[in-house]
Design an enzyme around this catalytic site. Structure first.
Site, PDB file in Angstrom:
ATOM      1  N   GLU A   1       3.599  -3.565  15.578  1.00 50.85           N
ATOM      2  CA  GLU A   1       5.016  -3.564  15.241  1.00 50.85           C
ATOM      3  C   GLU A   1       5.818  -2.927  16.378  1.00 50.85           C
ATOM      4  O   GLU A   1       5.278  -2.183  17.201  1.00 50.85           O
ATOM      5  CB  GLU A   1       5.267  -2.721  13.984  1.00 50.85           C
TER       6      GLU A   1
ATOM      7  N   LYS B   1      -4.035   3.432   2.528  1.00 45.71           N
ATOM      8  CA  LYS B   1      -5.130   2.612   1.985  1.00 45.71           C
ATOM      9  C   LYS B   1      -6.282   3.486   1.515  1.00 45.71           C
ATOM     10  O   LYS B   1      -6.869   3.254   0.463  1.00 45.71           O
ATOM     11  CB  LYS B   1      -5.596   1.625   3.059  1.00 45.71           C
TER      12      LYS B   1
ATOM     13  N   VAL C   1      -5.080  -3.217   0.391  1.00 37.97           N
ATOM     14  CA  VAL C   1      -6.096  -2.551   1.215  1.00 37.97           C
ATOM     15  C   VAL C   1      -6.991  -3.578   1.895  1.00 37.97           C
ATOM     16  O   VAL C   1      -7.589  -4.426   1.236  1.00 37.97           O
ATOM     17  CB  VAL C   1      -6.973  -1.607   0.361  1.00 37.97           C
TER      18      VAL C   1
ATOM     19  N   LYS D   1       0.833  -1.226   0.000  1.00 29.96           N
ATOM     20  CA  LYS D   1       0.000   0.000   0.000  1.00 29.96           C
ATOM     21  C   LYS D   1       0.854   1.256   0.000  1.00 29.96           C
ATOM     22  O   LYS D   1       0.483   2.267  -0.585  1.00 29.96           O
ATOM     23  CB  LYS D   1      -0.934   0.018   1.204  1.00 29.96           C
TER      24      LYS D   1
ATOM     25  N   ASP E   1      -0.716   4.465   7.863  1.00 37.08           N
ATOM     26  CA  ASP E   1      -1.065   3.245   7.130  1.00 37.08           C
ATOM     27  C   ASP E   1      -2.495   3.327   6.597  1.00 37.08           C
ATOM     28  O   ASP E   1      -2.764   3.005   5.437  1.00 37.08           O
ATOM     29  CB  ASP E   1      -0.914   2.031   8.065  1.00 37.08           C
TER      30      ASP E   1
ATOM     31  N   GLU F   1      -5.004  -5.893  -4.837  1.00 33.62           N
ATOM     32  CA  GLU F   1      -6.115  -6.141  -3.904  1.00 33.62           C
ATOM     33  C   GLU F   1      -5.621  -6.263  -2.464  1.00 33.62           C
ATOM     34  O   GLU F   1      -6.255  -5.787  -1.529  1.00 33.62           O
ATOM     35  CB  GLU F   1      -6.844  -7.419  -4.313  1.00 33.62           C
TER      36      GLU F   1
END
Lengths: 440, 440
Positions: free
Chosen positions: B192, B207, B134, B107, B203, B131
């Site tokens: 993380e 997306k 996201v 992404k 993030d 695909e």
């Protein structure tokens, strides 16, 4: 873009047909920007050309003769929105014979005669698209056929009849009976004058038949689908369910087991925490459990002119994109290559295992519950909960309601227990059984 | 089927890469029955070949040099699962240059450099599929690009970061602070070591940028996305929200308005009756509102090796099916034909209109609420609800919490009101604002 316009013939100018014309007109620019070409309805047929409609038919040649549409040499693609078996089937086959791809919303036709239709289409090298046949606007066909192609699918469970879900939701919200809510729904146009396919599970079984085929790669097997309607669900059942932490929904369920495929439509208690238990009114939702993806839920409008038109137009764009695609590179009609369908058997309902909610009337007398639970125990059926309402004013003669929840048990075993319970002298009613689906 | 096997090169053998190998192996027969051919990983690269993995790499040529995979003349298709910008970008462009289609879950790369990547792919006539970039397993790209092609899409709103949703869900369930839950999530591997992209909205904005492009036909505009994280959400906010009938979720929202496109990631109060308000843990869900289809919701696992692998393999099957398709018949990368992208502007956050939840500490003294509400009233901001907690033990010096819900108001107007409120002598804290999204 006029040069590469696709010319479409439309069979049926009812609610969905009008929706298709409206959306193609209103969103012409959006659709062209995506599809890279114009999609144009050039002719359409309807039973009554004088009827006033919710769409402009300017520039569309109208006829009452569907063959004129199918045979029109100017038409590249046929959209069939007449419903029912004939003349839809004959017209679809005729279009295929002429090499014209067909888009249809006709679940009845696909569930019963899909194999014949697809075989004809494959031999002519044309596509038959049917996204609109299941769950209205929800792209459940595409999601299962394409988006889960890397998965082994374990089960599919859906609320796939909007009328039935509307009735159950209204019964719960308003505490009213099935008959009262159905009469209202008919008056408001949410239920047909003849609502039997919607309430007896036939319509849902048509759709489930299609979903099971594309999920498991089995032939269309409508005749083997078990069907049970919602007409015996009472306001009491709904209250019971709520108090026990469940909601009652009319589900279509297809499940892969070691012995074969379960294929069944019936009311079910679903834990209220599940998203699908909270799908109300005319909305549809389908949950698919697959080994890599896990659980997916898809939710949207399951009927109505505009939502169904959305699925029809998506199919139209897809079909146009694959007009020149080699047959082996198209998405197979039933998700699996025609030669690779499986012969997994459909399980008879007797072999299906579910937990159950049982409801009966019994005399308010010591020993009744003991007798009922002994019968269940003897049949190896474990009980998760049992509840007997207090009699409010002595035993009125009708007895008091008893509610039981059992653990999972094969249907045949439960049937035998029910027969034995019903002959007990102190049991005054038949035993009502509603299956429990945890969908976990 | 060996004769028409597709040979795949895999860049990255982490969690998702292992999932792809596992699913392709485990479901080989299912996938071949659908795709009509074998999909075979022939070579793969990883940083450390000695590392033990959750999959068998038997029969796969392994290397630490990604160029060996991309340049391998035996490889038909590249799957890129390395993440990050470089060397992923260089490798993807190199694969394209060699005429190899690319499937990616990246992404970050697509949101920032998608335009360059897609332009290269279009000039070479190859596909880049994303695909998996996201919402993990959820086929949201395909649903928007293909299943809603007949619609004008109004808005898209999603829970598209699993880590953030896990943290908010755990805070609500356990009544704990953001910091405590984050520390736990890191220990359990749900977050993380450097969780900043997950919790600060970066993030989700990657997306959302992709979703907005394919929904509205606008260029990828990551830099213009408004981003606000969840690090300032307190357990108190969550309790407030619940008492007022809402739940707090970290949403990505893209909305088409008359003036332009809203593109924003921030925490939001959502009415608890909405299905999406009840999506918990690491699960993702996206709601799309479209003019014909109405509201759709798609729900599923938003991360994890197996779910993301499901999306990667679906892309692989799709890409293989269109290897010989003419460019004009392929689904365009950003849903709209490259020449037909729109220049609708992205609205600055100042121009976005939302209802708000406001929270502040004030002295427990007459006249404070009057002063606050007068400021809002002077700015034309209507108040829907106001609540001041009783001081339990006199005024402790910290003041008492005041909660307000406002009606919709442009951000800039609210900012001015907040500045004025914060300078009131009896207001002891800054004013916290969380936007309200009814998603209706």
């Amino acid at each position: 873009m006029e040069t590469n316009a696709i010319r479409v013939g439309l069979l049926g100018l009812g609610c969905v047909g009008s929706g298709v014309i409206r959306a193609l007109t209103r969103n012409q620019e959006e659709i062209e920007r995506r599809a890279g070409r114009q999609l144009r309805i050039v002719c359409a047929c309807a039973r009554d050309l004088e009827k006033s409609r919710d769409c402009s038919t300017e520039g569309i040649r109208l006829t009452t003769n569907p063959h004129e549409v199918v045979d029109d040499s100017e038409v590249d693609v046929i959209i069939e929105l007449m419903g029912g078996i004939e003349p839809a089937k004959e017209l679809v086959l005729r279009a295929i014979e002429q090499g014209k791809p067909v888009i249809t919303a006709n679940k009845h036709l696909i569930a019963l005669h899909g194999s014949e239709v697809f075989a004809a289409a494959e031999s002519q090298g044309v596509n038959v698209a049917f996204e609109a046949a299941v769950a209205g606007s929800i792209p459940i066909i595409k999601n299962i056929r394409e988006s889960l192609s890397g998965n082994r699918i374990t089960w599919v469970a859906g609320i796939i009849n909007g009328t039935g879900n509307y009735i159950l939701s209204a019964m719960e919200k308003e505490g009213r009976s099935f008959e009262e809510v159905l009469a209202d729904a008919q008056r408001l146009g949410y239920a047909e004058a003849d609502p039997s396919f919607d309430v007896d599970g036939t319509d849902a079984a048509h759709k489930l038949t299609i979903l099971a085929s594309i999920a498991f790669g089995i032939p269309l097997s409508f005749e083997q689908a078990y069907r049970e309607g919602i007409e015996n669900i009472s306001a009491d059942n709904i209250v019971d369910a709520r108090e026990l932490g469940y909601r009652i929904k009319h589900l279509g369920i297809a499940r892969r087991t070691e012995g074969g495929i379960e294929l069944r439509v019936h009311p079910a208690l679903i834990p209220h925490r599940r998203l699908i238990a909270n799908v109300d009114g005319v909305m549809n939702a389908v949950v698919v459990q697959a080994d890599a993806a896990g659980a997916h839920l898809y939710y949207g409008a399951g009927a109505g002119g505009d939502p169904t038109a959305s699925a029809v137009i998506a199919d139209l764009v897809d079909v146009v994109r694959t007009l020149t695609t080699d047959a082996e590179n198209r998405v197979p009609h039933l998700a699996y290559q025609p030669h690779a369908l499986s012969d997994l058997p459909i399980l008879p309902i007797d072999d299906v295992e579910t937990a159950c909610y049982l409801k009966l009337q019994a005399r308010d007398r010591p020993g009744v519950l003991a007798a009922v639970t002994r019968i269940l125990g003897d049949r190896g059926i474990s009980i998760e909960a049992i509840r007997q309402r207090q009699s409010m004013n002595g035993d009125s003669g009708e007895g008091v309601p008893v509610t039981l929840l059992t653990h999972a048990v094969p249907e045949a075993q439960m049937n035998q227990a029910i027969v034995e319970i019903e002959v007990l002298e102190d049991v005054l009613s038949s035993v009502q059984r509603i299956r429990i689906e945890t969908l976990g």
